[in-house]
Write a protein that holds these residues in place. Structure first.
Motif, short mmCIF file in Angstrom:
data_model
loop_
_atom_site.label_atom_id
_atom_site.label_comp_id
_atom_site.label_asym_id
_atom_site.label_seq_id
_atom_site.Cartn_x
_atom_site.Cartn_y
_atom_site.Cartn_z
N LYS A 162 0.83 -1.20 0.00
CA LYS A 162 0.00 0.00 0.00
C LYS A 162 0.87 1.26 0.00
CE LYS A 162 -3.92 -2.33 0.74
NZ LYS A 162 -5.12 -2.30 -0.12
N GLU A 163 0.30 2.34 -0.52
CA GLU A 163 0.98 3.63 -0.49
C GLU A 163 0.55 4.47 0.71
OE1 GLU A 163 0.40 5.65 -4.16
OE2 GLU A 163 1.62 4.23 -5.32
N SER A 164 -0.64 4.18 1.24
CA SER A 164 -1.13 4.91 2.41
C SER A 164 -1.80 3.94 3.38
CB SER A 164 -2.11 6.01 1.99
OG SER A 164 -3.24 5.45 1.35
N PHE A 165 -1.81 4.35 4.64
CA PHE A 165 -2.40 3.53 5.71
C PHE A 165 -3.78 4.06 6.07
CE2 PHE A 165 -3.32 3.12 10.26
CZ PHE A 165 -3.19 1.75 10.46
N ASP A 166 -4.72 3.15 6.21
CA ASP A 166 -6.04 3.49 6.73
C ASP A 166 -6.39 2.47 7.81
OD1 ASP A 166 -8.81 4.96 6.25
OD2 ASP A 166 -9.22 2.82 6.44
N LEU A 167 -6.68 2.96 9.00
CA LEU A 167 -6.85 2.08 10.15
C LEU A 167 -7.94 1.04 9.93
CD1 LEU A 167 -6.12 1.30 13.04
CD2 LEU A 167 -7.75 3.04 13.85
N ASP A 168 -9.10 1.46 9.43
CA ASP A 168 -10.20 0.51 9.23
C ASP A 168 -9.86 -0.51 8.15
OD1 ASP A 168 -11.80 1.63 11.20
OD2 ASP A 168 -12.71 3.07 9.81
N GLU A 169 -9.28 -0.03 7.05
CA GLU A 169 -8.88 -0.94 5.97
C GLU A 169 -7.85 -1.94 6.47
OE1 GLU A 169 -7.65 -0.06 1.47
OE2 GLU A 169 -6.01 0.32 2.90
N PHE A 170 -6.83 -1.45 7.18
CA PHE A 170 -5.79 -2.32 7.73
C PHE A 170 -6.40 -3.37 8.66
CE2 PHE A 170 -2.93 -3.24 11.30
CZ PHE A 170 -1.83 -3.74 10.64
N SER A 171 -7.27 -2.94 9.55
CA SER A 171 -7.86 -3.85 10.54
C SER A 171 -8.67 -4.94 9.87
CB SER A 171 -8.75 -3.06 11.51
OG SER A 171 -8.00 -2.07 12.19
N ASN A 172 -9.46 -4.57 8.86
CA ASN A 172 -10.30 -5.56 8.18
C ASN A 172 -9.48 -6.52 7.34
OD1 ASN A 172 -12.77 -4.57 9.20
ND2 ASN A 172 -12.83 -2.96 7.64
#
Length: 351
Positions: A254-264
């Motif tokens: 990934k190029e960017s981190f998103d907490l909800d996306e990462f968690s799922n």
């Protein structure tokens, strides 16, 4: 991130700092050193600046009361940047202050170097920089030289290895209002008494940029998997390794981190996701280090954290299993006849 290809050493002052608790005193030089020897100047730049080529973390000065002007090193650095004529005078003040915080009996005495550099590059920009360095470790060196029909041999004690900088910081003349940009080296910081350099002398806080945000999330997640999960869930070591591998895969792709996306995508379990988010929140509150729920991923931080992410399953002293991919291809069981655990590994071909 830091390069000194275009840098030049403009001024240098040297003082000696003793250990205050051992009633050793400081010795201040009366004036700065004029270095005319080009070879010596190049060696000093390699000694002082070379280690920073591998440094990625950037800090800022701070003070517990919130007033930057109460930070002594920030105050003296600001005076030097504003008026180069007071360089040596403020180098003496830095030496006195370092002596005042060198109160632990195990802190080693040594030489303090305060240097002014021009055109040091950080994050693609050229800036002047103040370097503060301390040499504590001395070594002995052999000298071989031609003599008559052969060679002579001598030695030099208490010499300094220019490939081993003990302690240092670079203060870049940019972002003054936020506490400047500061890079730090502390090779002898292996025990509690050594934190005086960063915490008591410099008083630094981490800069909340993409590198540190990436490193922080990966560090928090690693601790969550290796230390916290066992308290709330039954989870095997193989599953832990799989969770770590999936997180590293996410950050590498990934190029960017998103907490909800990462968690799922990585955790994929409602109870586990809630537990991780609570663990992250507790970390932020305990260390007063907020981590945003989304940010750009730093490849340099991922590369650094990958070195400490373990994908090895150690079985007694006989076997190590490296798990890099699908955890469904490894099964755990128990052999009643041998009263031993076992792992069954599926594969298509040997390599």
């Amino acid at each position: 991130m830091i390069s000194f290809v275009e840098a030049s050493l403009a001024e240098l002052s040297i003082h000696r700092i003793g250990n205050k608790s051992e009633e050793e005193f400081y010795v201040l030089s009366e004036k700065s050193i004029v270095i005319k020897d080009l070879m010596l100047s190049n060696l000093l730049q390699q000694y002082f600046l070379g280690p920073y080529e591998k440094v990625n973390e950037v800090y800022r000065f701070m003070h517990p009361n919130g007033d930057l002007n109460l930070n002594e090193v920030y105050h003296f650095a600001e005076a030097i940047f504003e008026n180069g004529e007071v360089f040596h005078e403020n180098s003496q003040q830095l030496a006195k202050f370092l002596y005042d915080v060198s109160g632990h009996p195990k802190i080693k005495s040594g030489e303090l170097y305060v240097a002014y550099f021009e055109n040091v590059q950080i994050e693609g920009e050229l800036h002047d920089a103040i370097g503060i360095f301390k040499s504590e470790t001395k070594e002995s060196y052999l000298k071989v030289f031609p003599e008559q029909d052969g060679f002579g041999l001598s030695y030099e004690q208490d010499a300094i290895n220019i490939n081993k900088l003990d302690k240092g910081c670079l203060i870049f003349n940019t972002d003054k209002e936020e506490g400047y940009r500061v890079a730090v080296i502390d090779q002898t910081n292996r025990s509690a008494e050594a934190v005086y350099w960063k915490d008591e002398f410099l008083k630094l806080k981490i800069r909340n940029d993409s590198f540190n945000q990436t490193a922080s999330v990966l560090g928090v997640y690693k601790n969550f998997v290796t230390e916290k999960l066992d308290e709330e869930f039954e989870i095997s070591k193989a599953d832990k390794i799989d969770l770590l591998n999936r997180s590293m895969k996410y950050f590498k792709e990934k190029e960017s981190f998103d907490l909800d996306e990462f968690s799922n995508e990585v955790i994929g379990n409602a109870e586990g996701i809630e537990s991780f988010k609570n663990y992250k929140k507790n970390f932020e509150e305990e260390f007063d280090q907020p981590i945003p729920d989304s940010f750009d991923i730093s490849g340099a931080a991922v590369k650094k954290q990958a070195r400490v992410y373990k994908s090895v399953l150690k079985l007694d002293k006989n076997f190590h299993i490296y798990i890099h991919g699908d955890k469904e291809l490894i099964e755990k069981g128990f052999d009643d006849d041998k009263s031993m655990n076992y792992y069954k590994v599926y594969f298509r071909e040997e390599q």
